[in-house]
Design an enzyme around this catalytic site. Structure first.
Site, mmCIF file in Angstrom:
data_model
loop_
_atom_site.group_PDB
_atom_site.id
_atom_site.type_symbol
_atom_site.label_atom_id
_atom_site.label_comp_id
_atom_site.label_asym_id
_atom_site.label_seq_id
_atom_site.Cartn_x
_atom_site.Cartn_y
_atom_site.Cartn_z
ATOM 1 N N GLU A 1 4.700 7.174 2.149
ATOM 2 C CA GLU A 1 5.550 5.990 2.307
ATOM 3 C C GLU A 1 4.975 4.847 1.502
ATOM 4 O OE1 GLU A 1 5.389 3.544 5.706
ATOM 5 O OE2 GLU A 1 3.264 3.859 6.046
ATOM 6 N N ARG B 1 -7.729 7.462 4.619
ATOM 7 C CA ARG B 1 -7.790 7.637 6.070
ATOM 8 C C ARG B 1 -7.862 9.126 6.351
ATOM 9 N NH1 ARG B 1 -2.693 4.580 7.950
ATOM 10 N NH2 ARG B 1 -2.149 5.360 5.896
ATOM 11 N N GLU C 1 7.382 0.919 11.610
ATOM 12 C CA GLU C 1 6.089 0.815 10.941
ATOM 13 C C GLU C 1 4.976 0.800 11.979
ATOM 14 O OE1 GLU C 1 5.465 0.814 7.721
ATOM 15 O OE2 GLU C 1 7.612 0.988 7.347
ATOM 16 N N GLY C 2 3.787 1.079 11.517
ATOM 17 C CA GLY C 2 2.628 0.885 12.386
ATOM 18 C C GLY C 2 2.131 2.153 13.043
ATOM 19 N N ARG D 1 0.862 -1.191 0.000
ATOM 20 C CA ARG D 1 0.000 0.000 0.000
ATOM 21 C C ARG D 1 0.890 1.230 0.000
ATOM 22 N NH1 ARG D 1 -2.738 0.615 4.997
ATOM 23 N NH2 ARG D 1 -1.315 2.324 5.333
ATOM 24 N N ASN E 1 4.267 0.807 1.975
ATOM 25 C CA ASN E 1 4.212 -0.308 2.930
ATOM 26 C C ASN E 1 4.362 -1.622 2.188
ATOM 27 O OD1 ASN E 1 3.443 1.031 5.571
ATOM 28 N ND2 ASN E 1 1.909 1.863 4.175
ATOM 29 N N LYS F 1 11.866 10.732 10.796
ATOM 30 C CA LYS F 1 11.317 9.362 10.840
ATOM 31 C C LYS F 1 12.372 8.313 11.151
ATOM 32 C CE LYS F 1 7.678 10.125 7.419
ATOM 33 N NZ LYS F 1 6.915 9.478 6.335
ATOM 34 N N SER G 1 -2.343 -2.800 5.988
ATOM 35 C CA SER G 1 -3.610 -3.087 6.663
ATOM 36 C C SER G 1 -4.814 -2.472 5.953
ATOM 37 C CB SER G 1 -3.551 -2.608 8.110
ATOM 38 O OG SER G 1 -3.336 -1.231 8.131
ATOM 39 N N LYS H 1 12.001 3.308 5.554
ATOM 40 C CA LYS H 1 12.085 4.737 5.218
ATOM 41 C C LYS H 1 13.450 5.093 4.650
ATOM 42 C CE LYS H 1 8.111 5.090 7.557
ATOM 43 N NZ LYS H 1 7.394 3.892 8.005
HETATM 44 P P1 ADP Z 1 4.196 4.373 9.398
HETATM 45 O O1 ADP Z 1 4.966 3.384 8.597
HETATM 46 O O2 ADP Z 1 4.418 4.237 10.858
HETATM 47 O O3 ADP Z 1 2.743 4.412 9.003
HETATM 48 P P2 ADP Z 1 4.355 6.939 8.038
HETATM 49 O O4 ADP Z 1 5.545 7.430 7.307
HETATM 50 O O5 ADP Z 1 3.203 6.530 7.225
HETATM 51 O O6 ADP Z 1 4.826 5.786 9.042
HETATM 52 O O7 ADP Z 1 3.901 8.085 9.038
HETATM 53 C C1 ADP Z 1 2.782 7.937 9.873
HETATM 54 C C2 ADP Z 1 1.820 9.102 9.694
HETATM 55 O O8 ADP Z 1 2.496 10.339 9.912
HETATM 56 C C3 ADP Z 1 1.210 9.226 8.318
HETATM 57 O O9 ADP Z 1 0.062 8.422 8.185
HETATM 58 C C4 ADP Z 1 0.890 10.711 8.241
HETATM 59 O O10 ADP Z 1 -0.334 10.981 8.921
HETATM 60 C C5 ADP Z 1 2.021 11.326 9.031
HETATM 61 N N1 ADP Z 1 3.131 11.723 8.130
HETATM 62 C C6 ADP Z 1 4.161 10.970 7.744
HETATM 63 N N2 ADP Z 1 4.977 11.628 6.901
HETATM 64 C C7 ADP Z 1 4.445 12.850 6.745
HETATM 65 C C8 ADP Z 1 4.817 14.014 6.001
HETATM 66 N N3 ADP Z 1 5.920 14.038 5.251
HETATM 67 N N4 ADP Z 1 4.020 15.112 6.076
HETATM 68 C C9 ADP Z 1 2.901 15.092 6.835
HETATM 69 N N5 ADP Z 1 2.503 14.049 7.568
HETATM 70 C C10 ADP Z 1 3.252 12.920 7.530
HETATM 71 MG MG MG Z 2 4.217 2.143 7.084
HETATM 72 MG MG MG Z 3 1.982 4.912 7.191
#
Ligand code: ADP
Ligand code: MG
Ligand code: MG
Length: 483
Positions: A148, A459, A376-377, A132, A150, A372, A155, A318
């Site tokens: 990102e 979401r 994950e999660g 995803r 996944n 970051k 999920s 990441k």
């Molecule tokens: P994970 O793998 O834990 O889901 P993400 O990179 O998706 O990590 O980050 C989790 C959440 O943080 C995202 O769903 C989003 O809401 C927020 N987020 C992540 N990166 C950004 C960004 N560059 N700008 C704004 N919000 C972000």
């Molecule tokens: Mg993720």
């Molecule tokens: Mg995410």
């Protein structure tokens, strides 16, 4: 249609209409299995059918411009291909993460398994990816930027489809009041398409008595999402999978009951395993003891099709995302220039902490960045003033630990008033949305069997929350209304 014009003028909804919509949404969710475990019920993460709650949802689909929707769908197969190509370059993965390895014990353990596979020259002929890729639409630049990719445990492929159906159903029932076309909520076959890819992987493995094993956490309130995935697979392929059963095993159980036969067959609880579908194993708490690591290694050493393999898993970190965004790197993995341009268009600014210019900028304006770690999660990223504090701390404490993190440009999507429903109660909130597009990929050696965009998940979260997270209680499941 003018995308600036608010599609649903939620300010003008009268209370009575909203309450009717909420009531119908709650009934629909309960009757159709759009549910999660209720956290107030102790057993709800363990025993199915006990302590169920409707999933947190947006009452209505969120307007989304069709051109960006098409853009996200269009790149899904290219991202699938990219993950596959990167996964084959063991040296790239190890080199990119070599410094992270020194300071991040979790990533280091994953890399150890990966190294062992490289040393024994283990090849994965059949490769299954259920991915995803997540995006936010940056309001200022009007560009769709990737958050990102996944590659493990992507999920809501089970519940996401249901949210789209719920919204379509509400738009149909309330057509007169809302004046919205249910056909503008794209059909969402995520569960079916993932099931299809899993069934085809099972066929490729070619042992009719072998099972699809779902690796799960010991407690999981999102279990119905996973049950939907298994159940659709079972119902869609009743003849094909006469023998196909779905043992649900924790990693600890795999360690207890598992072994690898001389010919490479993974046997768990006396059954041969054709496909291992991980819905656990992506976060350090999934490995409370050495048993879980032994299980992960055992699975990797076997001939079972792993979704994901350790190489696919690491490709989703990441750090790799950041390495792939460097100039010239995509060209190492993809040949088609147009494809490369399409992917690059969706890359946000991504930097390693070795870049002193960027670190300086992030200390000055931390609100424009997200920091970051390799996790994950949800719930692991660093925002706002904490970015500054952490960067200053790293500067004081020596720079080795820099390699645990990446810096990313913060994306600012449009904020709108939306109705969010959780635990039977609705609230009107200032909210922002993140679009996830699923991709399924299956190949056996040179033969690509599946490579497609496979449904989506929106979401939506209150805009005051940095991170959100559906389970954490800030975000809700949503769908899109094309405009
Ligand atoms: P994970 O793998 O834990 O889901 P993400 O990179 O998706 O990590 O980050 C989790 C959440 O943080 C995202 O769903 C989003 O809401 C927020 N987020 C992540 N990166 C950004 C960004 N560059 N700008 C704004 N919000 C972000
Ligand atoms: Mg993720
Ligand atoms: Mg995410």
């Amino acid at each position: 249609m003018d995308s600036q014009k608010p599609m649903f003028d939620v300010e003008n909804f009268d209370d009575e209409l909203v309450q009717k919509l909420v009531f119908d949404a709650l009934v629909w969710s309960s009757l159709h299995g759009l549910v999660v475990g209720d956290k107030t019920y102790q057993k709800s993460g363990k025993v199915p059918g006990v302590g169920m709650m409707h999933a947190p949802i947006a009452l209505l689909p969120t307007p989304f411009p069709e051109i960006y929707w098409k853009q996200a769908c269009d790149v899904a197969p290219i991202f699938n291909e990219l993950v596959d190509r990167v996964s084959l370059d063991g040296k790239f993965i190890q080199d990119s993460l070599s410094r992270t390895k020194k300071v991040d014990i979790f990533t280091s353990r994953l890399l150890d398994i990966h190294s062992k596979m490289l040393e024994s020259n283990k090849k994965e002929d059949i490769r299954l990816g259920l991915h995803r890729s997540d995006y936010m639409l940056d309001e200022e630049t009007k560009s769709l930027l990737q958050i990102e990719m996944n590659t493990i445990s992507s999920s809501f492929s089970g519940l996401g489809r249901l949210v789209s159906e719920l919204h379509q159903s509400l738009l149909r029932s309330y057509g007169d009041h809302l004046g919205l076309d249910p056909e503008r909520v794209p059909r969402n076959a995520s569960t079916y398409q993932f099931a299809d890819a899993m069934a085809k992987a099972w066929l490729e493995y070619n042992n009719p008595r072998a099972v699809v094993m779902v690796v799960v956490q010991a407690k999981e309130r999102n279990m119905y999402d996973q049950h939907w995935q298994s159940s659709v697979l079972r119902e869609k392929y009743p003849l094909l999978i006469l023998f196909l059963r779905f043992p649900w095993k924790t990693l600890a159980e795999v360690e207890n009951e598992g072994r690898v036969h001389e010919d490479g067959t993974l046997i768990v609880g006396g059954q041969a395993v054709a496909v291992v579908y991980f819905r656990s194993g992506y976060t350090p708490t999934d490995y409370p003891s050495e048993s879980e690591w032994n299980a992960r290694l055992l699975i990797e050493q076997s001939s079972a099709v792993k979704c994901p393999s350790i190489a696919y898993h690491l490709t989703g970190t990441k750090k790799i995302q950041q390495e792939l965004a460097k100039p010239g790197v995509l060209e190492r993995f993809l040949d088609n220039k147009e494809d490369i341009a399409k992917l690059r268009k969706g890359f946000a600014g991504l930097w390693s902490l070795d870049d002193p210019e960027i670190v300086k900028k992030a200390i000055e304006k931390p609100e424009l960045f997200v920091m970051k770690p390799q996790r994950e999660g949800g719930g692991n990223n660093i925002y706002g003033d904490d970015v500054r504090e952490n960067l200053l701390r790293l500067q004081r404490e020596g720079e080795e630990e820099n390699a645990a993190y990446i810096l990313m440009q913060r994306i600012f999507p449009k904020v709108s008033n939306m109705f969010l429903v959780r635990e039977g109660v609705y609230r009107k909130d200032q909210a922002i949305s993140e679009l996830g597009v699923y991709g399924a990929y299956l190949r056996n050696k040179e033969r690509v069997i599946v490579n497609e965009q496979s449904g989506y998940l929106m979401r939506t979260k209150v805009s005051s929350s940095d991170e959100g997270g559906v389970a954490a209680g800030f975000a809700v499941l949503d769908s899109i209304y094309l405009n």
